[in-house]
Design an enzyme around this catalytic site. Structure first.
Site, mmCIF file in Angstrom:
data_model
loop_
_atom_site.group_PDB
_atom_site.id
_atom_site.type_symbol
_atom_site.label_atom_id
_atom_site.label_comp_id
_atom_site.label_asym_id
_atom_site.label_seq_id
_atom_site.Cartn_x
_atom_site.Cartn_y
_atom_site.Cartn_z
ATOM 1 N N ARG A 1 -13.774 -16.619 -10.214
ATOM 2 C CA ARG A 1 -13.299 -15.234 -10.306
ATOM 3 C C ARG A 1 -14.481 -14.262 -10.409
ATOM 4 O O ARG A 1 -14.498 -13.200 -9.780
ATOM 5 C CB ARG A 1 -12.395 -15.096 -11.535
ATOM 6 N N HIS B 1 1.124 0.995 -13.277
ATOM 7 C CA HIS B 1 1.892 -0.190 -13.649
ATOM 8 C C HIS B 1 3.373 0.178 -13.672
ATOM 9 O O HIS B 1 3.746 1.223 -14.218
ATOM 10 C CB HIS B 1 1.443 -0.693 -15.028
ATOM 11 N N GLY C 1 0.783 -1.232 0.000
ATOM 12 C CA GLY C 1 0.000 0.000 0.000
ATOM 13 C C GLY C 1 0.813 1.280 0.000
ATOM 14 O O GLY C 1 0.326 2.323 0.460
ATOM 15 N N ARG D 1 -4.901 -8.611 -9.082
ATOM 16 C CA ARG D 1 -5.919 -9.535 -9.574
ATOM 17 C C ARG D 1 -6.172 -9.263 -11.047
ATOM 18 O O ARG D 1 -6.190 -8.093 -11.473
ATOM 19 C CB ARG D 1 -7.255 -9.304 -8.840
ATOM 20 N N ILE D 2 -6.368 -10.331 -11.806
ATOM 21 C CA ILE D 2 -6.861 -10.173 -13.178
ATOM 22 C C ILE D 2 -8.356 -9.910 -13.053
ATOM 23 O O ILE D 2 -9.058 -10.621 -12.337
ATOM 24 C CB ILE D 2 -6.655 -11.484 -13.981
ATOM 25 N N THR E 1 -8.594 -1.253 -19.432
ATOM 26 C CA THR E 1 -9.479 -1.884 -20.411
ATOM 27 C C THR E 1 -9.392 -3.392 -20.213
ATOM 28 O O THR E 1 -8.633 -3.863 -19.362
ATOM 29 C CB THR E 1 -9.058 -1.516 -21.853
ATOM 30 N N GLU F 1 6.528 6.405 -8.987
ATOM 31 C CA GLU F 1 5.102 6.048 -8.878
ATOM 32 C C GLU F 1 4.422 6.943 -7.854
ATOM 33 O O GLU F 1 3.295 7.405 -8.044
ATOM 34 C CB GLU F 1 4.943 4.582 -8.458
#
Ligand code: GRF
Length: 214
Positions: free
Chosen positions: A61, A105, A12, A87-88, A137, A170
């Site tokens: 999922r 990312h 985090g 997670r995907i 997306t 980041e």
């Protein structure tokens, strides 16, 4: 003020950077798919509702994503912020939050989507690495790019030293991008982000690169 829900899975540190940035954002909740995530404790200490879910409680999922969506939607957020959420996502989830789901990312997308970006960057011998804030997306680690920070790769870099320098960027980049969202400076035109005002010239952080550049 916009309302945001942040999704995390672990440490985090990006969440902490967002919370420390005095953004015009009301953080309605922080949700983790890992109950032990360190970031949940930080959220609680900041007085933000922290919701611990466990993806291992759901065989499917889709069922877990539906559960997360229920919690998110109860907060009525304007934006859903993925900050180290490992997670995907199902297509249903991505579609439901289309245009208001953002991610950070640790690479200069579209290079190095997926995991172990710093290892791949070193293995490829790229000279510039970095991080990207983008809209999410259905394609993993893809989508309209809001801002990027470039980080030079040094000759003696290890995965750890490179990761550390990228992470520092980041922590600058994500608050800046979320501020632009809150200020309504971002629009997507034909799949590409257009920034209004000062934002337009600040979407790339490029530190002074070592060595001759000519
Ligand atoms: C960051 O490098 C982020 O870019 C990636 O996962 C890491 C999360 O770190 N998606 P933290 O939990 O924000 O410290």
């Amino acid at each position: 003020m916009i309302r945001a829900v942040v999704l995390i899975s672990g440490r985090g540190s990006n969440l902490a950077a967002l919370l420390a940035a005095s953004l015009p954002v009301e953080f309605a909740a922080v949700i983790s798919n890992r109950p032990q995530a360190e970031g949940l404790g930080h959220a609680r200490r900041c007085g933000i509702p922290a919701i611990a879910l466990d993806h291992r409680d759901h065989a499917e999922r889709a069922a877990f994503d539906a559960e997360v969506m229920r919690h998110i939607d109860a907060c009525r957020p304007d934006v859903v912020v993925l900050a180290g959420y490992m997670r995907i996502l199902t297509e249903a989830f991505v579609d439901h939050y289309a245009g208001r789901l953002v991610n950070i990312h640790p690479s200069l997308l579209p290079s190095f989507p997926g995991l172990d970006t710093h290892r791949h960057a070193l293995a490829e011998g790229v000279k510039i690495h970095g991080c990207t804030v983008h809209f999410v997306t259905a394609q993993v680690d893809h989508g309209p790019i809001i801002a990027q920070a470039a980080v030079p790769v040094l000759a003696d870099d290890t995965e750890a030293t490179l990761a550390q320098r990228v992470l520092a960027q980041e922590h600058r980049l994500y608050p800046m991008a979320l501020r632009w969202l809150a200020e309504g400076r971002i629009e997507i035109v034909e799949g590409v982000v257009r920034l209004r005002g000062a934002a337009a010239s600040q979407a790339l952080f490029a530190p002074q690169l070592p060595g001759p550049c000519a």
